[in-house]
Design a protein around this motif. Structure first.
Motif, mmCIF file in Angstrom:
data_model
loop_
_atom_site.group_PDB
_atom_site.id
_atom_site.type_symbol
_atom_site.label_atom_id
_atom_site.label_comp_id
_atom_site.label_asym_id
_atom_site.label_seq_id
_atom_site.Cartn_x
_atom_site.Cartn_y
_atom_site.Cartn_z
ATOM 1 N N ALA A 29 0.815 -1.218 0.000
ATOM 2 C CA ALA A 29 0.000 0.000 0.000
ATOM 3 C C ALA A 29 0.848 1.268 0.000
ATOM 4 O O ALA A 29 0.318 2.370 -0.202
ATOM 5 N N VAL A 30 2.145 1.109 0.252
ATOM 6 C CA VAL A 30 3.036 2.271 0.250
ATOM 7 C C VAL A 30 3.084 2.874 -1.156
ATOM 8 O O VAL A 30 3.427 2.210 -2.135
ATOM 9 N N GLY A 31 2.710 4.124 -1.265
ATOM 10 C CA GLY A 31 2.729 4.814 -2.554
ATOM 11 C C GLY A 31 1.401 4.782 -3.275
ATOM 12 O O GLY A 31 1.104 5.684 -4.063
ATOM 13 N N THR A 32 0.602 3.752 -3.055
ATOM 14 C CA THR A 32 -0.702 3.652 -3.736
ATOM 15 C C THR A 32 -1.867 3.942 -2.799
ATOM 16 O O THR A 32 -2.969 4.262 -3.254
ATOM 17 N N GLY A 33 -1.637 3.821 -1.497
ATOM 18 C CA GLY A 33 -2.693 4.097 -0.535
ATOM 19 C C GLY A 33 -3.524 2.865 -0.192
ATOM 20 O O GLY A 33 -3.526 1.863 -0.913
ATOM 21 N N TRP A 34 -4.201 2.986 0.901
ATOM 22 C CA TRP A 34 -5.058 1.888 1.374
ATOM 23 C C TRP A 34 -6.413 1.961 0.685
ATOM 24 O O TRP A 34 -7.019 3.029 0.586
ATOM 25 N N THR A 35 -6.896 0.831 0.205
ATOM 26 C CA THR A 35 -8.149 0.798 -0.546
ATOM 27 C C THR A 35 -9.190 -0.058 0.170
ATOM 28 O O THR A 35 -8.887 -0.781 1.116
ATOM 29 N N HIS A 36 -10.432 0.055 -0.321
ATOM 30 C CA HIS A 36 -11.508 -0.779 0.221
ATOM 31 C C HIS A 36 -11.216 -2.257 -0.022
ATOM 32 O O HIS A 36 -11.582 -3.122 0.792
ATOM 33 N N ALA A 37 -10.563 -2.568 -1.145
ATOM 34 C CA ALA A 37 -10.257 -3.962 -1.455
ATOM 35 C C ALA A 37 -9.290 -4.550 -0.422
ATOM 36 O O ALA A 37 -9.426 -5.711 -0.012
ATOM 37 N N ARG A 38 -8.323 -3.743 0.019
ATOM 38 C CA ARG A 38 -7.397 -4.229 1.042
ATOM 39 C C ARG A 38 -8.118 -4.468 2.359
ATOM 40 O O ARG A 38 -7.864 -5.453 3.053
ATOM 41 N N THR A 39 -8.990 -3.550 2.704
ATOM 42 C CA THR A 39 -9.766 -3.735 3.940
ATOM 43 C C THR A 39 -10.638 -4.977 3.857
ATOM 44 O O THR A 39 -10.704 -5.781 4.797
ATOM 45 N N ALA A 40 -11.312 -5.156 2.724
ATOM 46 C CA ALA A 40 -12.164 -6.335 2.543
ATOM 47 C C ALA A 40 -11.355 -7.622 2.584
ATOM 48 O O ALA A 40 -11.784 -8.625 3.174
ATOM 49 N N GLY A 41 -10.158 -7.610 1.971
ATOM 50 C CA GLY A 41 -9.317 -8.807 2.004
ATOM 51 C C GLY A 41 -8.876 -9.160 3.407
ATOM 52 O O GLY A 41 -8.848 -10.337 3.792
ATOM 53 N N LEU A 42 -8.525 -8.144 4.194
ATOM 54 C CA LEU A 42 -8.083 -8.398 5.568
ATOM 55 C C LEU A 42 -9.240 -8.894 6.431
ATOM 56 O O LEU A 42 -9.090 -9.841 7.207
ATOM 57 N N VAL A 43 -10.410 -8.264 6.274
ATOM 58 C CA VAL A 43 -11.574 -8.694 7.046
ATOM 59 C C VAL A 43 -11.987 -10.116 6.666
ATOM 60 O O VAL A 43 -12.322 -10.945 7.525
ATOM 61 N N ALA A 44 -11.942 -10.430 5.374
ATOM 62 C CA ALA A 44 -12.280 -11.782 4.929
ATOM 63 C C ALA A 44 -11.307 -12.801 5.513
ATOM 64 O O ALA A 44 -11.707 -13.897 5.924
ATOM 65 N N ALA A 45 -10.017 -12.434 5.573
ATOM 66 C CA ALA A 45 -9.032 -13.344 6.155
ATOM 67 C C ALA A 45 -9.310 -13.581 7.637
ATOM 68 O O ALA A 45 -9.188 -14.703 8.136
ATOM 69 N N VAL A 46 -9.701 -12.526 8.355
ATOM 70 C CA VAL A 46 -10.023 -12.669 9.779
ATOM 71 C C VAL A 46 -11.240 -13.573 9.961
ATOM 72 O O VAL A 46 -11.279 -14.429 10.855
ATOM 73 N N VAL A 47 -12.243 -13.402 9.090
ATOM 74 C CA VAL A 47 -13.457 -14.227 9.198
ATOM 75 C C VAL A 47 -13.125 -15.695 8.928
ATOM 76 O O VAL A 47 -13.565 -16.595 9.661
ATOM 77 N N VAL A 48 -12.354 -15.958 7.882
ATOM 78 C CA VAL A 48 -11.984 -17.339 7.564
ATOM 79 C C VAL A 48 -11.136 -17.938 8.683
ATOM 80 O O VAL A 48 -11.333 -19.095 9.081
#
Length: 424
Positions: A115-134
């Motif tokens: 995310a360095v240089g491109t910024g944090w996106t909704h897709a990154r948040t969704a991927g992290l939350v999905a990983a926590v749920v799984v």
């Protein structure tokens, strides 16, 4: 406390010298010691040491005494092995929880670095939350099934080994579930109507037809292989013995621990396809991974090869001939009671039954008499029984005349009957 420390060899409760069998380390240490003691005892007998004077003068008596001693020692080794396997399975859910937690942390670090240089996106948040749920779902399921292997419970077969087909199918199911959760998370965070429509269209079959096809095939293969193996075992066309515990090597080997082409290529091809699909999901998190049809067909060919391998493996044990055993200097003659006979054939030792406790279960039916096959030790193993040759004595209870000889293997499978003439 002093009594407890003395019981565990002064190393503290379940310490380095623990061999009590009620914790993973203690069960493992107890099994290791039992195996070492058995190997030492077997090699001593193979060198002609340790025989009592009462049986040393008779070859048949010493062989029978050695076989009984080794059978009893092998029973202890098998008991320790089962204890180790049970303790290992009971502690697996903790290791699984640590592993999935570490995977979530690694994903977070990778996302933070990219995310360095491109910024944090909704897709990154969704991927992290999905990983926590799984991860939470896997940890919960692992705890609920902690007595049966935790997270590995669905992938463990009836023979207590890791099933290649179930493991591959489970990997695809988890990946597809994670991909859908990523889309769900983005849909929940999307504010614009156009973004929501684009995410919904990402679930269309045209986008993920390859992944859906592969998921359907590998899941069907897992169900079909279970049916094929079960049917072949019940019809005595496949011999199966239970393992002490599942091992990672089970994914690539047969029951005897030998690498098999069908299993290896199935795991390798699916691992490559999963890696490609994961990269596609990372690049385009707004849709299901569009697995190319060329790669999907490659997975289907691999699955067909694996299924063909399951149909081809195994076979019933068979007795080809029975002859009188002859040592150097003996005269030729017919089979009489008290003589040793050699049973020649194939498939007498099922895959995975090379241990002494399994070998000691083999029985030869001579007429109406059941004769246990004696264990004859040599350095590092046994010269009797083997997969192609058994040597047993003809007991005095066998009536002279034409009798049938049949072998019952450690898996409980019966061979064909071979008729021989026993003289008085």
């Amino acid at each position: 406390m002093a009594v407890q420390e003395a019981r565990h060899g002064g190393a503290g409760t379940h310490g380095g010298g623990c061999a009590c069998g009620d914790c993973p380390h203690g069960a493992r240490e107890g099994h290791r010691r039992a195996v070492a003691e058995f190997a030492l005892r077997r090699d001593e007998f193979a060198a002609g040491q340790g025989l009592p004077a009462a049986v040393a003068h008779s070859a048949s008596a010493s062989r029978q005494w050695v076989s009984e001693e080794l059978t009893q020692s092998a029973g202890l080794v098998a008991e320790r092995g089962r204890a180790e396997g049970g303790a290992w399975l009971a502690g697996l859910w903790r290791r699984a929880a640590v592993s999935v937690g570490a995977a979530v942390v690694v994903l977070l670090l990778v996302q933070a670095l990219t995310a360095v240089g491109t910024g944090w996106t909704h897709a990154r948040t969704a991927g992290l939350v999905a990983a926590v749920v799984v991860a939470a779902a896997l940890t919960t399921a692992s705890w609920l099934h902690r007595a049966r292997g935790g997270v590995l419970a669905p992938a463990i077969g009836e023979d207590n080994r890791l099933s290649t087909s179930r493991s591959v199918a489970a990997a695809w199911v988890l990946f597809v579930a994670y991909a859908v959760l990523v889309l769900v998370g983005q849909l929940a965070l999307a504010s614009a109507h156009g973004q929501r429509d684009a995410l919904i269209s990402g679930l269309e079959l045209s986008r993920g037809a390859g992944v859906v096809t592969v998921l359907a095939v590998v899941s069907g293969i897992a169900v079909l292989v279970r049916r094929v193996v079960g049917t072949r075992v019940l019809s005595q066309r496949l011999q199966k013995v239970r393992a002490d515990r599942p091992r990672a090597a089970d994914l690539l080997t047969d029951d005897a621990g030998r690498g098999t082409f069908a299993d290896i290529q199935f795991v390798v091809i699916n691992t490559v396809a999963l890696a490609f699909a994961a990269v596609r999901l990372a690049r385009r998190p707004e849709q299901l991974p569009d697995l190319p049809w060329g790669l999907a067909v490659l997975v289907l060919v691999s699955a067909a090869t694996y299924l063909a391998g399951k149909y081809a493996e195994g076979g019933r044990p068979v007795v080809l001939s029975v002859v009188r055993a002859r040592e150097a200097g003996d005269l030729d003659g017919p089979i009489r009671t008290g003589d040793d006979i050699e049973i020649r054939g194939a498939g007498f030792v099922p895959p995975g039954a090379q241990t002494a406790d399994r070998l000691s279960r083999m029985v030869v039916r001579i007429g109406a008499v059941n004769v246990h096959v004696p264990l004859v030790p040599v350095a590092g193993g046994f010269s009797n029984p083997t997969d192609t040759l058994l040597t047993v004595p003809v007991p005095a209870d066998v009536e002279p005349g034409r009798v049938e000889v049949q072998v019952v293997t450690a898996a409980g499978v019966e061979t064909n009957r071979c008729v021989v003439d026993v003289m008085e």
